[in-house]
Design a protein around this motif. Structure first.
Motif, PDB file in Angstrom:
ATOM      1  N   ALA A  47      -6.763  14.551 -33.353  1.00  0.00           N
ATOM      2  CA  ALA A  47      -8.185  14.858 -33.445  1.00  0.00           C
ATOM      3  C   ALA A  47      -8.973  13.572 -33.646  1.00  0.00           C
ATOM      4  O   ALA A  47      -8.494  12.635 -34.286  1.00  0.00           O
ATOM      5  N   GLY A  48     -10.174  13.540 -33.089  1.00  0.00           N
ATOM      6  CA  GLY A  48     -11.025  12.370 -33.224  1.00  0.00           C
ATOM      7  C   GLY A  48     -12.482  12.713 -33.016  1.00  0.00           C
ATOM      8  O   GLY A  48     -12.848  13.870 -32.852  1.00  0.00           O
ATOM      9  N   ARG A  49     -13.304  11.674 -33.026  1.00  0.00           N
ATOM     10  CA  ARG A  49     -14.750  11.849 -32.892  1.00  0.00           C
ATOM     11  C   ARG A  49     -15.200  11.547 -31.466  1.00  0.00           C
ATOM     12  O   ARG A  49     -14.541  10.819 -30.752  1.00  0.00           O
ATOM     13  N   ILE A  50     -16.341  12.097 -31.110  1.00  0.00           N
ATOM     14  CA  ILE A  50     -17.010  11.758 -29.856  1.00  0.00           C
ATOM     15  C   ILE A  50     -18.161  10.844 -30.240  1.00  0.00           C
ATOM     16  O   ILE A  50     -19.006  11.195 -31.072  1.00  0.00           O
ATOM     17  N   LEU A  51     -18.198   9.662 -29.662  1.00  0.00           N
ATOM     18  CA  LEU A  51     -19.212   8.671 -29.994  1.00  0.00           C
ATOM     19  C   LEU A  51     -20.494   8.911 -29.211  1.00  0.00           C
ATOM     20  O   LEU A  51     -20.522   9.689 -28.257  1.00  0.00           O
ATOM     21  N   ASP A  52     -21.545   8.217 -29.618  1.00  0.00           N
ATOM     22  CA  ASP A  52     -22.804   8.288 -28.869  1.00  0.00           C
ATOM     23  C   ASP A  52     -22.538   7.843 -27.443  1.00  0.00           C
ATOM     24  O   ASP A  52     -21.856   6.867 -27.204  1.00  0.00           O
ATOM     25  N   GLY A  53     -23.072   8.545 -26.503  1.00  0.00           N
ATOM     26  CA  GLY A  53     -22.840   8.226 -25.099  1.00  0.00           C
ATOM     27  C   GLY A  53     -21.709   9.027 -24.503  1.00  0.00           C
ATOM     28  O   GLY A  53     -21.438   8.938 -23.317  1.00  0.00           O
TER      29      GLY A  53
END
Length: 144
Positions: A47-53
């Motif tokens: 699991a991880g994050r979705i960054l801006d863009g």
């Protein structure tokens, strides 16, 4: 995929380059992937994050779950990983003590200070030699 619907109402499901399945929840800025773990009858959850863009950050949490587990158990493991990812993102990164906020240029490995390389010394010696040769030739021609 049934698991995607259990995790989020709004989601995108696709295959990654390695053949695993990725489920993206854009509205929560998180992603989770399911891939073969290398062991028989197990799946690797990441699991991880979705960054801006829209780009994805590297995985923050991982777990291995047996494939014989039902959708409910798999969803619970996914939710736990997503919660860990959200908690990691909420914590501010600790600042290193004694450091200023000014960014420094990265140093090249193996260099301890500002020293001239061998090529720089060679070029400098050639320039000095040419200047000396010019001065010598001007001095000898001027005396005739």
């Amino acid at each position: 995929m049934q698991l995607a619907g259990v995790l989020w109402r709004q989601h995108t499901v696709y295959r990654d380059r390695a053949g695993g399945v990725v489920i993206r929840g854009e509205h929560v800025q998180r992603w989770i992937s399911l891939a073969p773990s290398g062991r028989r009858d197990e799946v690797l959850l990441r699991a991880g994050r979705i960054l801006d863009g829209g780009t994805t950050a590297p995985a923050r949490s991982e777990a291995v779950v047996p494939l014989c587990a039902g959708t409910g158990e798999l969803a619970a493991a996914c939710r736990r990983l997503l919660a860990e990812t959200a908690a990691d993102a909420a914590l501010p990164a600790p600042a290193a003590p004694g450091r200023t906020k000014r960014s420094e240029k990265p140093r090249r490995p193996g260099r301890k200070g500002k020293r001239m390389s061998f090529a720089s010394w060679t070029i400098l010696a050639c320039v000095v030699g040419i200047v000396a040769l010019y001065a010598y030739s001007t001095a000898t021609i001027g005396t005739r």
